[in-house]
Design an enzyme around this catalytic site. Structure first.
Site, PDB file in Angstrom:
ATOM      1  N   PRO A  15      33.061  42.238  35.639  1.00 49.82           N
ATOM      2  CG  PRO A  15      32.547  41.984  33.408  1.00 49.82           C
ATOM      3  CD  PRO A  15      32.523  41.362  34.799  1.00 49.82           C
ATOM      4  CE  LYS A  16      25.971  45.270  39.710  1.00 56.28           C
ATOM      5  NZ  LYS A  16      25.230  44.392  40.948  1.00 56.28           N
ATOM      6  CB  VAL A  17      32.154  43.339  41.379  1.00 55.88           C
ATOM      7  CG1 VAL A  17      32.790  43.785  42.457  1.00 55.88           C
ATOM      8  CG2 VAL A  17      31.019  42.768  41.719  1.00 55.88           C
ATOM      9  CG  ASN A  49      32.663  49.141  35.141  1.00 53.56           C
ATOM     10  OD1 ASN A  49      32.865  50.206  34.664  1.00 53.56           O
ATOM     11  ND2 ASN A  49      33.200  48.071  34.468  1.00 53.56           N
ATOM     12  CB  CYS A  50      30.287  48.476  41.603  1.00 52.01           C
ATOM     13  SG  CYS A  50      28.738  48.499  40.727  1.00 52.01           S
TER      14      CYS A  50
END
Length: 93
Positions: free
Chosen positions: A17-19, A21-22
């Site tokens: 999720p973090k990557v 979104n980035c």
């Protein structure tokens, strides 16, 4: 849509999720993205910022994320001073 981009990116092995979104925020200019890393997670856990706060700025959540992230890095010692965070955020928006 935003959700479709994130889902498609997460189909790539090793992309969570973090990557996702980035990538969507910085490469695809999707300002609804709000990457959650260690610093942002701490603020969410301490209720300094809430999901409701993020939703309020949905169309520019990416900008909000970057402002909060930068402030968190520069003021690590203030994590427990919730009032200071709220006052700072209220003055910025």
């Amino acid at each position: 849509t935003h959700d479709e981009k994130i889902k498609k990116l997460q189909e790539i092995r090793g992309v969570g999720p973090k990557v996702a979104n980035c990538i969507a925020l910085f490469a695809l200019n999707d300002l609804e993205c709000f990457p959650v890393d260690v610093w942002i997670e701490r603020l969410l856990n301490e209720k300094v910022i809430t999901e409701r706060d993020i939703a309020q700025y949905k169309n520019c959540a990416g900008y909000l994320n970057q402002i909060i992230y930068f402030y968190a890095i520069m003021h690590k010692d203030e994590f427990t001073k919730k009032e200071a965070w709220y006052l700072w955020l209220l003055n910025k928006f």
